[in-house]
Structures are given as structure tokens and as C-alpha cells.
Design an enzyme around this catalytic site. Structure first.
Site, PDB file in Angstrom:
ATOM      1  N   ARG A  95       2.733  12.345  -3.531  1.00 16.55           N
ATOM      2  CA  ARG A  95       2.010  11.272  -2.714  1.00 16.55           C
ATOM      3  C   ARG A  95       2.789  10.064  -3.545  1.00 16.55           C
ATOM      4  O   ARG A  95       2.764   9.240  -2.946  1.00 16.55           O
ATOM      5  CB  ARG A  95       0.665  11.103  -3.186  1.00 16.55           C
ATOM      6  CG  ARG A  95      -0.151   9.964  -2.848  1.00 16.55           C
ATOM      7  CD  ARG A  95      -1.689  10.126  -3.143  1.00 16.55           C
ATOM      8  NE  ARG A  95      -2.371   8.822  -3.012  1.00 16.55           N
ATOM      9  CZ  ARG A  95      -3.359   8.567  -3.121  1.00 16.55           C
ATOM     10  NH1 ARG A  95      -4.270   9.398  -3.400  1.00 16.55           N
ATOM     11  NH2 ARG A  95      -4.188   7.153  -3.120  1.00 16.55           N
ATOM     12  N   ASN A 149      -5.690  14.486   4.689  1.00 19.99           N
ATOM     13  CA  ASN A 149      -5.057  13.417   5.269  1.00 19.99           C
ATOM     14  C   ASN A 149      -3.622  13.785   5.568  1.00 19.99           C
ATOM     15  O   ASN A 149      -3.086  14.794   5.188  1.00 19.99           O
ATOM     16  CB  ASN A 149      -4.859  12.214   4.380  1.00 19.99           C
ATOM     17  CG  ASN A 149      -6.226  11.583   4.329  1.00 19.99           C
ATOM     18  OD1 ASN A 149      -6.706  11.017   5.470  1.00 19.99           O
ATOM     19  ND2 ASN A 149      -6.674  10.949   3.350  1.00 19.99           N
ATOM     20  N   CYS A 170     -13.710  11.423   8.131  1.00 20.10           N
ATOM     21  CA  CYS A 170     -13.213  10.205   7.170  1.00 20.10           C
ATOM     22  C   CYS A 170     -14.356   9.568   6.388  1.00 20.10           C
ATOM     23  O   CYS A 170     -15.277   9.290   7.162  1.00 20.10           O
ATOM     24  CB  CYS A 170     -12.343   9.290   7.818  1.00 20.10           C
ATOM     25  SG  CYS A 170     -11.567   8.089   6.668  1.00 20.10           S
ATOM     26  N   HIS A 200      -8.201   5.736  10.062  1.00 19.65           N
ATOM     27  CA  HIS A 200      -7.761   4.630   9.131  1.00 19.65           C
ATOM     28  C   HIS A 200      -7.226   3.470  10.189  1.00 19.65           C
ATOM     29  O   HIS A 200      -6.518   2.693   9.815  1.00 19.65           O
ATOM     30  CB  HIS A 200      -6.537   5.094   8.214  1.00 19.65           C
ATOM     31  CG  HIS A 200      -7.014   6.019   7.253  1.00 19.65           C
ATOM     32  ND1 HIS A 200      -6.323   6.371   6.027  1.00 19.65           N
ATOM     33  CD2 HIS A 200      -8.428   6.244   6.976  1.00 19.65           C
ATOM     34  CE1 HIS A 200      -7.188   6.948   5.392  1.00 19.65           C
ATOM     35  NE2 HIS A 200      -8.263   6.892   5.773  1.00 19.65           N
ATOM     36  N   TYR A 253      -8.352  -0.209   5.988  1.00 19.56           N
ATOM     37  CA  TYR A 253      -6.896  -0.176   6.387  1.00 19.56           C
ATOM     38  C   TYR A 253      -6.072  -1.123   7.369  1.00 19.56           C
ATOM     39  O   TYR A 253      -4.936  -1.031   7.484  1.00 19.56           O
ATOM     40  CB  TYR A 253      -6.639   1.347   6.662  1.00 19.56           C
ATOM     41  CG  TYR A 253      -6.953   2.606   5.597  1.00 19.56           C
ATOM     42  CD1 TYR A 253      -5.650   3.163   5.110  1.00 19.56           C
ATOM     43  CD2 TYR A 253      -7.935   2.746   5.344  1.00 19.56           C
ATOM     44  CE1 TYR A 253      -5.968   3.917   3.881  1.00 19.56           C
ATOM     45  CE2 TYR A 253      -8.153   3.591   4.405  1.00 19.56           C
ATOM     46  CZ  TYR A 253      -7.066   4.287   3.580  1.00 19.56           C
ATOM     47  OH  TYR A 253      -7.345   5.230   2.525  1.00 19.56           O
TER      48      TYR A 253
HETATM   49  C1  G6P Z   1     -10.097   6.489   1.170  1.00 21.93           C
HETATM   50  C2  G6P Z   1      -9.586   7.224   2.352  1.00 21.93           C
HETATM   51  C3  G6P Z   1      -9.275   8.655   2.222  1.00 21.93           C
HETATM   52  C4  G6P Z   1      -8.287   8.670   0.977  1.00 21.93           C
HETATM   53  C5  G6P Z   1      -8.888   7.927  -0.124  1.00 21.93           C
HETATM   54  C6  G6P Z   1      -7.938   7.759  -1.384  1.00 21.93           C
HETATM   55  O1  G6P Z   1     -11.365   6.787   0.917  1.00 21.93           O
HETATM   56  O2  G6P Z   1     -10.658   7.078   3.585  1.00 21.93           O
HETATM   57  O3  G6P Z   1      -8.694   9.136   3.288  1.00 21.93           O
HETATM   58  O4  G6P Z   1      -7.732   9.802   0.815  1.00 21.93           O
HETATM   59  O5  G6P Z   1      -9.376   6.705  -0.064  1.00 21.93           O
HETATM   60  O6  G6P Z   1      -8.544   7.496  -2.506  1.00 21.93           O
HETATM   61  P1  G6P Z   1      -7.805   7.603  -3.903  1.00 21.93           P
HETATM   62  O7  G6P Z   1      -8.773   7.420  -5.037  1.00 21.93           O
HETATM   63  O8  G6P Z   1      -7.051   9.028  -3.907  1.00 21.93           O
HETATM   64  O9  G6P Z   1      -6.730   6.550  -3.837  1.00 21.93           O
END
Ligand code: G6P
Length: 436
Positions: A95, A149, A170, A200, A253
Site C-alpha cells: 500500500r 478494497n 464499504c 468511494h 473520497y
Molecule cells: C475508509 C475506507 C476504507 C479504507 C479505510 C482506510 O474507511 O472506506 O475502504 O480501507 O478508510 O483506513 P486506514 O486507517 O487504513 O487509512
């Protein structure tokens, strides 16, 4: 279905206490007998730590649920009733690369949006189809609730290429609803948001409070400083004239599309030497602390610190959806499912995120008014990216990968799309056997 068997793939995730809490809260609606937390070898240590916490949570709640920790996916899938997917191929390291490499092309790097999300989709879809193949053999009637995701893209691949009953989920819609309830000082039960779009990229077209249209009040509140964002996205304020003209509630988003310049600057600043690091790099620190907490044998509840992650309300969304299916509730939930003519301007067989009636048969999308031109343009170009992205991921087709990115609104030129595709295949080569 007496005594449900649940399989959670990616069970070693730091989010697991969330979903366990979801099952505990809904213990009277769902007769869960077994929860199988599945992970891969590299995730074994995390699985053991978070799995032990899950056992303590269930024990404290006085529930007779057997929590099984395993690396054997097939054993976990055998005769499962519900399968939840929450895994991350390549972990946070992959990531972090997704978030960094597009920046040098002056393109946003993000976990699910743009080239970063594309790379994640290419890594994830083959694994997901493999899981579905196992499901077809071992639990063909089970429901697959996908959180992995990019949720919309992954769900589209499953729905197009397998016979598995799958809904994508989601936490953005439920999160938006909670934020709206809090800004209106209302009970979230009294709020209804007409959600539609893509994962998103979902808009709240109208907001109702006890049946009264309060959309413009929500817009006023947003312009007055009320917060509507997630922990992983800076709560940049909307331009007043734009938001009033749009007259809908964008999701957090949407900032990547409507405030691209500001967010790109912010990402570059975070990624520079001495900066705070990309979101994945920040999350690594949060995760380390979480797992330290999870190790404490006296901890028997979901710790507050988990709220630092973007996934708030994730368990509410997942377990209430499972309950709506199991109990044939005929409730409205916002899920990712096949369009089937709901948004007439998008392909019928593609996946959209929209309000649906949920019952034992799954999701039936609610009919919606025609979307206005200003929304359709963005929606169609992102969908055109998604359609080609899914094909590229399944078939390892580089031409489709180039066409996918070249039609993505965040990629400035076809030549840049080609460069990015070449680089992302190189960076991710150990996870992309389909491109060999
Ligand atoms: C939001 C999104 C998720 C994503 C997450 C990331 O909740 O809807 O799809 O994975 O944020 O959160 P993080 O704490 O991993 O950055």
C-alpha cells in the site's frame, strides 16, 4: 441454518475486533456457532494475537462461539454460511508503494483511488477469484460479504466471473449517515440518505430527516464547518458556491476528484523526506501500537485506539447486512451490487454502490431518479476505468490496463498512463503472475 459458520479471510487484520464486536452486539439475531479467522503464513503472528483477543471478547460476552484460528482456507470455507473478505495482498508495504510511486508523475497516490487503487485491484482480484473457486466447491450457497478494497472493483470481478452470491461493502455510506445525524443533532435512525454512485464515489443525492427533505440544511452545516470525512482523509472544506450548485452531498473520497490539486500537494508534503509519511506509513505506526495493546491478556474489548483507523462503523455495516440477509429483514442497506439498469447510463452488468432492499435473496436496488449531467460525466469515466481494470486484472491484459488508466480522470495523459502501468507492473511483479 441453525448454528452459523462464519469464515473471515484476512482474520489477522487489526480490524478483526470490530467485526467480533459486531457479532457480539447482534448475538440475539444471529445464532453464530463458529468463526474461522483465516490468514496466510506471513500473517500468523498477527492472527494469533488478534485471534486470542477475539476469544477473550467472546468469552467475556458469555457467548458459546468457537473461534478457530487457521492458515487452512479450505477448511474454514467448508460448509460456511457467510464468508467475509478483509485481506490486503502485499500488506501495508504494498500500500505504501501504491501511495508513493504515482506522486513522481504528479498524480495522486491513494489506497483505492487512481493508480494506487488500480495496483491494489490488480493484486487482489486473482486472489479473490481463487477464493471464489474454493467457495464454489466447498460452500457454494454461502454469501460472500466483501470488504477487500477496492471494494467495488473486486465485487465487480466476482459478480462477472463467478457464480458466488456476493455483495460488496464499504463503511463510507454508514459513516456519512452518522456524521449527518450528528451535525443535525438527530438520531441516525431518523435519517435517510438517498445514496447512489460507485464505491468511494457515492453521492448522497438527498437527505431526509423523518421524511422531510433536509439536504440544503446539511449543505449549510457543511459550509458552516461541520465535519464529514474519514480518519484517512483530511477534512478539507468544500467551496461554498460549488457545493450549493451541486446540491448533493459528496462523499469524503470525492475530494480526490474535486480538490485534486490541494490533495496532491498534501500527499507530496507528507511523502517528502522528513514528512509524516504516506497514510500506509502512518497506519503502520498505529497498527504496531494496536497489536501491542491486543497482546495484553487483560484486554477483553475492542480498544478505543482502533478508532484512529478509517474503518469506523465497519462492523455495523457488515454484521447488520449479514443479519438482514439471514433474518430476511427487507431492510434498506447501501451495498455494492450489479447495476441491472438502476443507473441507466452505466453498463447493466457492472457493479454500483446504491441503496438496496436486503432480504434472504440478497440485494434489490431501489429505483432512482435520472442522474444529472455533472455527476454522470465523472461516474461514467470512473466506470469506464473500472470495466477495463477488472478485465486487465483477470486476464493479465496490459492493453486493457493502459486503457483503464488512460480513461481515469486523475491521470492527465495517455503517455503518463503507459508509464504508470509499466512501473506498477514492475513494482508489483511478485503479486501479478497474470502479467507474466
Ligand atoms: C475508509 C475506507 C476504507 C479504507 C479505510 C482506510 O474507511 O472506506 O475502504 O480501507 O478508510 O483506513 P486506514 O486507517 O487504513 O487509512
Amino acid at each position: 441454518m441453525a448454528g452459523l459458520k462464519i469464515a473471515i479471510i484476512g482474520g489477522g487484520s487489526s480490524y478483526t475486533p470490530e467485526i467480533i464486536e459486531g457479532f457480539i452486539v447482534r448475538k440475539d439475531e444471529l445464532p453464530v456457532k463458529e468463526i474461522h479467522l483465516v490468514d496466510i503464513k506471513e500473517g500468523q503472528e498477527k492472527l494469533n494475537i488478534v485471534g486470542s483477543l477475539a476469544k477473550r471478547m467472546v468469552e467475556k460476552a458469555g457467548l458459546d462461539i468457537n473461534i478457530n484460528l487457521t492458515l487452512d482456507r479450505r477448511e474454514a470455507l467448508k460448509d460456511a454460511d457467510f464468508v467475509v473478505t478483509q485481506f490486503r495482498v502485499g500488506g501495508l508495504d504494498a500500500r505504501a508503494k501504491d501511495e508513493r510511486f504515482p506522486l513522481k508523475y504528479n498524480v495522486l497516490g491513494q489506497e483505492t483511488t487512481g493508480p494506487g487503487g488500480f495496483a491494489k485491484g490488480l493484486r487482489t482480484i486473482p486472489v479473490m477469484l481463487d477464493i471464489c473457486k474454493d467457495m464454489e466447491e466447498l460452500c457454494k450457497d454461502a454469501w460472500l460479504i466483501n470488504f477487500t478494497n477496492p471494494s467495488g472493483l473486486v465485487t465487480e470481478a466476482v459478480r462477472k466471473y463467478t457464480d458466488i452470491k456476493c455483495l460488496g461493502l464499504c463503511n463510507v455510506p454508514i459513516h456519512m449517515k452518522m456524521d449527518i445525524a450528528s451535525m443535525l443533532d438527530a438520531d441516525s435512525q431518523d435519517i435517510f440518505v438517498e445514496f447512489t454512485g460507485l464505491n468511494h464515489l457515492v453521492w448522497g443525492r438527498k437527505v431526509y430527516l423523518k421524511g422531510e427533505d433536509v439536504t440544503s440544511q446539511v449543505i449549510d452545516k457543511l459550509l458552516d464547518g461541520a465535519s464529514l470525512s474519514m480518519k484517512n482523509i483530511t477534512d478539507l472544506k468544500w467551496n461554498a458556491e460549488f457545493l450549493r450548485a451541486l446540491n448533493m452531498i459528496p462523499c469524503p473520497y470525492h475530494r480526490y476528484f474535486y480538490m485534486t490539486d490541494k490533495l496532491l500537494e498534501e500527499e507530496k508534503e507528507a511523502a517528502r523526506e522528513g514528512g509524516q509519511g504516506t497514510r500506509a506509513e502512518v497506519v503502520k505506526g498505529v497498527e504496531e501500537k494496536l497489536f501491542e495493546l491486543y497482546k495484553d491478556v487483560n484486554l477483553k474489548d475492542k480498544p478505543k485506539e482502533l478508532e484512529k483507523r478509517g474503518g469506523a462503523y465497519y462492523s455495523d455495516a457488515a454484521v447488520s447486512l449479514i443479519s438482514a440477509i439471514y433474518n430476511d429483514k427487507k431492510e434498506i442497506h447501501t451495498v455494492n451490487t450489479v447495476n441491472n439498469g438502476t443507473i441507466k447510463e452505466l453498463p447493466n452488468n457492472s457493479v454500483i454502490e446504491t441503496n438496496c432492499l436486503i432480504d434472504r435473496r440478497g440485494a434489490t436496488p431501489l429505483n432512482i431518479d435520472k442522474l444529472p449531467a455533472e455527476v454522470l460525466g465523472l461516474l461514467q469515466s470512473v466506470k469506464s476505468y473500472e470495466v477495463n481494470a477488472v478485465e486487465a486484472a483477470v486476464k493479465g491484459d496490459k492493453s486493457k490496463a493502459i486503457l483503464a488508466l488512460a480513461s481515469h480522470p486523475l491521470v492527465p495523459s495517455a503517455a503518463t498512463a503507459v508509464e504508470i502501468v509499466n512501473e506498477l507492473i514492475e513494482i508489483n511483479k511478485s503479486y501479478l503472475p497474470q502479467f507474466k
